[in-house]
Scaffold this active site. Structure first.
Site, PDB file in Angstrom:
ATOM      1  N   HIS A 130     -65.872-115.861  25.626  1.00 33.14           N
ATOM      2  CA  HIS A 130     -66.325-117.001  26.744  1.00 33.14           C
ATOM      3  C   HIS A 130     -66.926-116.305  28.037  1.00 33.14           C
ATOM      4  CE1 HIS A 130     -64.164-119.946  23.996  1.00 33.14           C
ATOM      5  NE2 HIS A 130     -65.048-120.679  24.295  1.00 33.14           N
ATOM      6  N   LYS A 134     -64.113-119.097  32.411  1.00 36.26           N
ATOM      7  CA  LYS A 134     -63.245-119.672  31.654  1.00 36.26           C
ATOM      8  C   LYS A 134     -61.816-119.450  32.228  1.00 36.26           C
ATOM      9  CE  LYS A 134     -62.467-121.589  27.095  1.00 36.26           C
ATOM     10  NZ  LYS A 134     -62.332-123.019  27.794  1.00 36.26           N
TER      11      LYS A 134
END
Length: 220
Positions: A130, A134
């Site tokens: 990600h 995040k």
């Protein structure tokens, strides 16, 4: 599809802005906008969408109770106490909760539940990637996929650049490797599912649902 009157908690966040942009293409109207330091309401929404943080959930639940309206929740890093709040709310209004509103991920969940048994004597692992902003690792989606496999497999989490979301499940024995991979190309993959979920709640009086329930309803 019909137009919606909806609210967004976390309106200024990346996902909040994406949802607003996508919903606007259908003529939907955002009548409630809430963020950490701002609140604006012009009408009563039919559904509230929350992609903010666990700390905001209590206020979101109060909003849903106040207006007697549904909730679509995509916030990650939830704890059991948050799920207790959601289950209580679901006794009054429809609640759709998922760590991932991508249609492809939810199809992948079905595949893993059905076929993981064929790899029961193979090694297995997962790699999830990600963007660097995040906060949780492993991702809620990775944990969800692991639960679907019903195996305690290792998860490697990478946070690189602006990757929207990539999950690869790897099975291997001494002679071969099988990989099952899903990549989100943009946040649009999630906002499409969020709108499906929002429309789904309009058909329900109350209850606690997953995005898989939304998909199953659309297949009927």
């Amino acid at each position: 599809m019909i137009g919606l009157k909806y609210g967004i908690v976390g309106f200024r966040g990346k996902m909040g802005r994406e949802i607003f942009e996508y919903f606007s293409t259908f003529g939907d109207e955002c009548v409630l906008k809430k963020d950490v330091d701002s609140f604006e309401q012009t009408d009563t929404p039919q559904v509230i969408i929350d992609f903010s943080s666990p700390s905001a959930l209590e206020e979101t639940v109060k909003l849903c109770r106040e207006h007697k309206i549904a909730l679509v929740l995509g916030t990650t890093a939830l704890e059991e106490r948050h799920f207790e709040m959601l289950r209580e709310l679901a006794n009054e209004v429809p609640v759709v909760q998922s760590y991932n509103f991508s249609t492809g991920i939810n199809i992948l969940r079905k595949i893993l539940r059905e076929y993981t048994r064929y790899f029961s004597d193979w090694d297995a692992a997962m790699v999830e990637i990600h963007h660097t902003q995040k906060k949780d690792a492993p991702s809620g989606t990775a944990k969800m996929l692991r639960n679907d496999m019903n195996r305690d497999i290792p998860i490697s989490s990478l946070r690189i650049g602006g990757v929207f979301g990539e999950h690869t499940v790897i099975f291997s024995n001494a002679g071969e490797v099988v990989e099952i991979k899903h990549s989100a190309l943009s946040r649009r993959a999630f906002s499409i599912g969020v709108r499906h979920a929002a429309l789904f709640t309009l058909k329900k009086q109350k209850g606690f649902y997953s995005y898989e329930d939304v998909l199953n309803e659309n297949l009927r």
